[in-house]
Design an enzyme around this catalytic site. Structure first.
Site, mmCIF file in Angstrom:
data_model
loop_
_atom_site.group_PDB
_atom_site.id
_atom_site.type_symbol
_atom_site.label_atom_id
_atom_site.label_comp_id
_atom_site.label_asym_id
_atom_site.label_seq_id
_atom_site.Cartn_x
_atom_site.Cartn_y
_atom_site.Cartn_z
ATOM 1 N N HIS A 1 2.101 -5.111 29.302
ATOM 2 C CA HIS A 1 2.330 -4.236 27.985
ATOM 3 C C HIS A 1 2.585 -2.936 28.527
ATOM 4 C CE1 HIS A 1 1.754 -3.964 23.548
ATOM 5 N NE2 HIS A 1 1.240 -2.621 23.998
ATOM 6 N N GLU A 2 1.466 -2.407 28.853
ATOM 7 C CA GLU A 2 1.453 -0.790 29.381
ATOM 8 C C GLU A 2 2.475 -0.632 30.142
ATOM 9 O OE1 GLU A 2 -0.315 1.203 27.624
ATOM 10 O OE2 GLU A 2 -1.335 -0.538 26.624
ATOM 11 N N HIS A 5 5.669 0.481 28.140
ATOM 12 C CA HIS A 5 5.513 1.598 27.576
ATOM 13 C C HIS A 5 5.999 2.566 28.636
ATOM 14 C CE1 HIS A 5 4.080 -0.054 24.031
ATOM 15 N NE2 HIS A 5 2.679 -0.340 24.389
#
Length: 242
Positions: A1-2, A5
């Site tokens: 997820h990170e 980004h």
């Protein structure tokens, strides 16, 4: 997820000040160009700190800040995190289907008193090979067929017992049960319990991808059904998190 980004922010020229795997005390870190990379003690998630990504910070309007980007570019940075979550789930399902996973066979391990299987003469140790002429190999397939017969009085069950083939007419009993979202639905039951007999099932690379896509789609549909039922009051928030 990170990482989702992080990678899109980098691609769009947004300055990433810190990328951390995990939370809590920092075990070690290193810096490369403008970004500090860190590994922390509790490897549950992580976080990305982009330049100018907080409304509490002063924003001089530097081009490499998050809030200097257009709404469309900021949306892409935010969206790519959950997208990678989704793709990771798809990849994990694909690996499972390729590597193999245990499946219950159709061997009968027990009978429920008062149900059709017991009345028809099915015995513990029987292996069911077909329901209404539809061949079944795994318990999951058997269960789906039987449960779909809620409006049927009886089904034809083909079994193997001590190397002998036997065909029995088994009465169906309809019962209201809760589905995975707590909604009542009627299913057909014959009153059998699976034996602790499993086989390892695996598929080829392409069939596994098809099954992974199907599984991901099913879970996505269930998620949106749950959200819709919460919005419309058909499902309480308490039920959805227990």
């Amino acid at each position: 997820h990170e990482f989702g980004h992080f990678i899109i922010a980098k691609k769009m020229g947004v300055r990433v000040e810190k990328f951390s795997i995990g939370f809590g005390p920092k075990l070690f870190s290193w810096k490369r160009k403008d970004t500090e990379y860190a590994l922390c003690a509790f490897p549950l998630g992580g976080y990305v700190k982009m330049a100018g990504d907080s409304l509490e910070e002063a924003h001089p309007g530097v081009a490499d800040e998050y809030f200097s980007q257009s709404p469309g570019r900021r949306f892409q940075i935010v969206f790519f995190g959950p997208l990678l979550n989704y793709l990771l789930g798809l990849f994990c399902f694909w690996i499972i289907f390729v590597a193999g996973y245990p499946q219950l066979t159709t061997k009968v391990g027990g009978l429920v008193d008062g149900y059709g299987a017991q009345k028809a003469g099915i015995q513990v140790g029987d292996r069911i090979i077909a329901i209404d002429s539809v061949k079944v190999k795994y318990w999951e397939d058997l269960q789906k067929i039987v449960q779909s017969k809620s409006t049927t009085e009886e089904v034809t069950v083909d079994i193997i017992r001590s190397d002998a083939s036997i065909t029995l007419r088994v009465p169906i009993k309809a019962k209201a049960v809760d589905d995975e979202l707590g909604k009542k639905r009627r299913v057909g039951l014959i009153g059998i319990i699976p034996a602790d007999d499993t086989v390892t099932v695996s598929y080829g690379i392409l069939p596994s991808m098809h099954r992974a896509l199907s599984k991901s789609w099913d879970l996505t549909a269930i998620t949106y059904k749950a959200i819709w039922r919460m919005i419309t009051g058909q499902l309480s928030v308490k039920e959805s998190v227990t």
